[in-house]
Design an enzyme around this catalytic site. Structure first.
Site, PDB file in Angstrom:
ATOM      1  N   TYR A 217      29.695  23.661  36.404  1.00 51.63           N
ATOM      2  CA  TYR A 217      30.574  24.683  36.981  1.00 51.63           C
ATOM      3  C   TYR A 217      30.212  24.931  38.446  1.00 51.63           C
ATOM      4  O   TYR A 217      31.068  24.917  39.330  1.00 51.63           O
ATOM      5  CB  TYR A 217      30.448  25.970  36.171  1.00 51.63           C
ATOM      6  CG  TYR A 217      31.244  27.135  36.709  1.00 51.63           C
ATOM      7  CD1 TYR A 217      32.625  27.189  36.534  1.00 51.63           C
ATOM      8  CD2 TYR A 217      30.621  28.198  37.374  1.00 51.63           C
ATOM      9  CE1 TYR A 217      33.369  28.268  37.025  1.00 51.63           C
ATOM     10  CE2 TYR A 217      31.349  29.269  37.855  1.00 51.63           C
ATOM     11  CZ  TYR A 217      32.720  29.303  37.681  1.00 51.63           C
ATOM     12  OH  TYR A 217      33.442  30.376  38.169  1.00 51.63           O
TER      13      TYR A 217
ATOM     14  N   SER B 277      33.639  31.309  43.442  1.00 50.14           N
ATOM     15  CA  SER B 277      32.816  32.116  42.538  1.00 50.14           C
ATOM     16  C   SER B 277      31.470  32.377  43.206  1.00 50.14           C
ATOM     17  O   SER B 277      31.092  31.664  44.146  1.00 50.14           O
ATOM     18  CB  SER B 277      32.591  31.311  41.256  1.00 50.14           C
ATOM     19  OG  SER B 277      31.615  31.908  40.435  1.00 50.14           O
TER      20      SER B 277
HETATM   21  N1  LIG Z   1      35.631  35.714  34.893  1.00 47.39           N
HETATM   22  C1  LIG Z   1      34.678  35.695  35.815  1.00 47.39           C
HETATM   23  O1  LIG Z   1      33.676  36.432  35.710  1.00 47.39           O
HETATM   24  C2  LIG Z   1      34.808  34.809  37.030  1.00 47.39           C
HETATM   25  C3  LIG Z   1      33.828  34.910  38.004  1.00 47.39           C
HETATM   26  C4  LIG Z   1      33.930  34.102  39.138  1.00 47.39           C
HETATM   27  C5  LIG Z   1      34.992  33.232  39.278  1.00 47.39           C
HETATM   28  N2  LIG Z   1      35.942  33.139  38.314  1.00 47.39           N
HETATM   29  C6  LIG Z   1      37.044  32.186  38.540  1.00 47.39           C
HETATM   30  O2  LIG Z   1      38.283  32.869  38.408  1.00 47.39           O
HETATM   31  C7  LIG Z   1      39.298  31.965  38.004  1.00 47.39           C
HETATM   32  C8  LIG Z   1      40.045  32.566  36.822  1.00 47.39           C
HETATM   33  O3  LIG Z   1      39.139  32.703  35.748  1.00 47.39           O
HETATM   34  P1  LIG Z   1      39.277  33.816  34.603  1.00 47.39           P
HETATM   35  O4  LIG Z   1      38.027  34.553  34.569  1.00 47.39           O
HETATM   36  O5  LIG Z   1      40.542  34.540  34.753  1.00 47.39           O
HETATM   37  O6  LIG Z   1      39.265  32.876  33.311  1.00 47.39           O
HETATM   38  P2  LIG Z   1      40.409  32.479  32.278  1.00 47.39           P
HETATM   39  O7  LIG Z   1      40.994  33.695  31.679  1.00 47.39           O
HETATM   40  O8  LIG Z   1      39.807  31.443  31.406  1.00 47.39           O
HETATM   41  O9  LIG Z   1      41.519  31.821  33.208  1.00 47.39           O
HETATM   42  C9  LIG Z   1      41.483  30.488  33.597  1.00 47.39           C
HETATM   43  C10 LIG Z   1      42.922  30.024  33.697  1.00 47.39           C
HETATM   44  O10 LIG Z   1      42.928  28.655  34.128  1.00 47.39           O
HETATM   45  C11 LIG Z   1      43.857  27.982  33.346  1.00 47.39           C
HETATM   46  N3  LIG Z   1      43.634  26.530  33.258  1.00 47.39           N
HETATM   47  C12 LIG Z   1      42.589  25.853  32.722  1.00 47.39           C
HETATM   48  N4  LIG Z   1      42.804  24.532  32.818  1.00 47.39           N
HETATM   49  C13 LIG Z   1      44.010  24.379  33.425  1.00 47.39           C
HETATM   50  C14 LIG Z   1      44.785  23.259  33.809  1.00 47.39           C
HETATM   51  N5  LIG Z   1      44.377  21.999  33.599  1.00 47.39           N
HETATM   52  N6  LIG Z   1      45.990  23.476  34.432  1.00 47.39           N
HETATM   53  C15 LIG Z   1      46.429  24.738  34.653  1.00 47.39           C
HETATM   54  N7  LIG Z   1      45.751  25.843  34.309  1.00 47.39           N
HETATM   55  C16 LIG Z   1      44.546  25.656  33.699  1.00 47.39           C
HETATM   56  C17 LIG Z   1      43.746  28.603  31.951  1.00 47.39           C
HETATM   57  O11 LIG Z   1      44.911  28.304  31.227  1.00 47.39           O
HETATM   58  P3  LIG Z   1      44.849  27.931  29.667  1.00 47.39           P
HETATM   59  O12 LIG Z   1      44.720  29.244  28.956  1.00 47.39           O
HETATM   60  O13 LIG Z   1      46.160  27.230  29.454  1.00 47.39           O
HETATM   61  O14 LIG Z   1      43.678  27.032  29.444  1.00 47.39           O
HETATM   62  C18 LIG Z   1      43.620  30.064  32.320  1.00 47.39           C
HETATM   63  O15 LIG Z   1      44.897  30.653  32.473  1.00 47.39           O
HETATM   64  C19 LIG Z   1      38.592  30.639  37.694  1.00 47.39           C
HETATM   65  O16 LIG Z   1      38.739  29.765  38.794  1.00 47.39           O
HETATM   66  C20 LIG Z   1      37.145  31.055  37.524  1.00 47.39           C
HETATM   67  O17 LIG Z   1      36.233  30.015  37.819  1.00 47.39           O
HETATM   68  C21 LIG Z   1      35.879  33.920  37.184  1.00 47.39           C
END
Ligand SMILES: NC(=O)c1ccc[n+]([C@@H]2O[C@H](COP(=O)([O-])OP(=O)(O)OC[C@H]3O[C@@H](n4cnc5c(N)ncnc54)[C@H](OP(=O)(O)O)[C@@H]3O)[C@@H](O)[C@H]2O)c1
Length: 304
Positions: A152, A139
């Site tokens: 985070y 990130s």
């Molecule tokens: N959105 C942003 O702006 C942004 C920016 C920079 C980086 N990121 C990174 O991108 C990645 C995806 O994030 P996102 O934005 O798509 O958010 P998200 O929709 O919340 O996706 C996160 C995923 O991780 C899963 N997860 C959480 N705990 C878990 C566990 N113990 N075992 C397996 N899966 C688990 C969640 O599943 P559940 O629904 O089952 O909890 C969900 O499917 C993350 O690593 C995040 O830090 C996001």
């Protein structure tokens, strides 16, 4: 059917993971889409289904048993994982004082310890083959830290350090290691941020010393996300492109703001950079002690 390399992705039932999953389904890769057991029904909701090339499996990344099971299945059925995409992640919103020990552990467990353990599991087979790719979603929070996001950022900074070591370590076997760095994405991601009991209380209570931090940072981040031109689909395209690059770099900024922040961080003197970012924090002059509270002797400032 000519089946290609085997890819495993974590946290694939929502957000960026789901977008990557959909993009992978249009390729000839053999794909393991994984999510926690309770989230598996979401695949059906999004019409993501199993096929000859696509397997949907439960994987809570923190579970040793489930990690072992999926890697063993892939080794048995397709010679092992060729490309591991660590995407699963959680986000706590809390200032340092409001993160309790078990919350630090929970944050590090999902975002740092578990992907590193998955990597440890897939590496022996990759070394045997003399090839393999590890792509881990870091990130902008892994290159710069914002107030209220300490846990985070700590987890993403930890990933950055560990992957930098790994990049040198496995290069002799031709294994490519990449940290994908998205900035703000117009997605639901930050609506799922977790508050700790203390950060939640502080956001509600006007008189709490950190109240202004939360009430200003939360909408500020939401605005940046909403106004971002990056979407889960656009970031998924960067992931697919990275998978196909012969020599992907260690760090790939996946959005325009990530690229801009990495540039700023490289060209500005550190003190100027931090001063500039501090000045850009929303209504930062109102944060912390009010003039009256600040002038009281510390012994009677009971809320500090
Ligand atoms: N959105 C942003 O702006 C942004 C920016 C920079 C980086 N990121 C990174 O991108 C990645 C995806 O994030 P996102 O934005 O798509 O958010 P998200 O929709 O919340 O996706 C996160 C995923 O991780 C899963 N997860 C959480 N705990 C878990 C566990 N113990 N075992 C397996 N899966 C688990 C969640 O599943 P559940 O629904 O089952 O909890 C969900 O499917 C993350 O690593 C995040 O830090 C996001």
């Amino acid at each position: 059917m000519n089946l290609g390399k085997t890819v495993l992705i974590t946290g694939a039932s929502t957000g960026l993971g789901l977008a990557i999953a959909r993009a992978l389904m249009k390729t000839n890769y053999r794909v393991y889409l994984t999510a926690r057991q309770s989230s598996l029904p979401r695949f059906e909701m999004h019409e993501v289904r199993e096929s000859e090339r696509v397997r949907i499996r439960p994987l809570d990344v923190t579970s040793l048993e489930q990690r072992n099971a999926i890697v063993a299945e892939a080794e048995r059925d397709s010679g092992g994982i060729d490309i591991l995409i660590n995407n699963a992640g959680i986000t706590y919103r809390a200032v340092v004082e409001h993160v309790a020990e078990d919350e630090w552990i929970a944050q590090m467990d999902v975002n740092f310890r578990s992907p590193m353990e998955l990597i440890r599991l897939v590496l022996p087979r990759m070394r045997q083959k003399g090839a393999g790719r590890i792509i881990t979603v870091s990130s902008v929070g892994g290159m710069m830290a914002m107030p209220t996001m300490a846990a985070y950022s700590a987890s993403k900074f930890a990933l950055e350090g560990a992957h930098e070591s790994l990049w040198y370590e496995v290069r002799p076997w031709g294994i490519k290691v990449t940290l994908l760095q998205p900035g703000f994405i117009d997605s639901e991601g930050f609506q799922k941020v977790r508050y700790t009991p203390r950060s939640s209380r502080s956001e509600q209570e006007l008189g709490d010393p950190y109240h202004q931090h939360y009430v200003n940072m939360a909408p500020f981040i939401a605005r940046l996300m909403k106004s971002s031109r990056a979407t889960p689909d656009s970031v998924a395209r960067v992931v697919l492109k990275t998978m196909r690059r012969r020599n992907p770099p260690l760090r790939v900024p996946a959005t325009f703001d990530a690229f801009a922040f990495s540039l700023l961080r490289r060209i500005l003197p550190r003190s100027t950079y931090h001063w500039l970012l501090y000045k850009m924090l929303p209504k930062v002059a109102a944060w912390g002690p009010s003039p009256r509270r600040a002038s009281l002797p510390s012994t009677i400032r009971q809320d500090d």
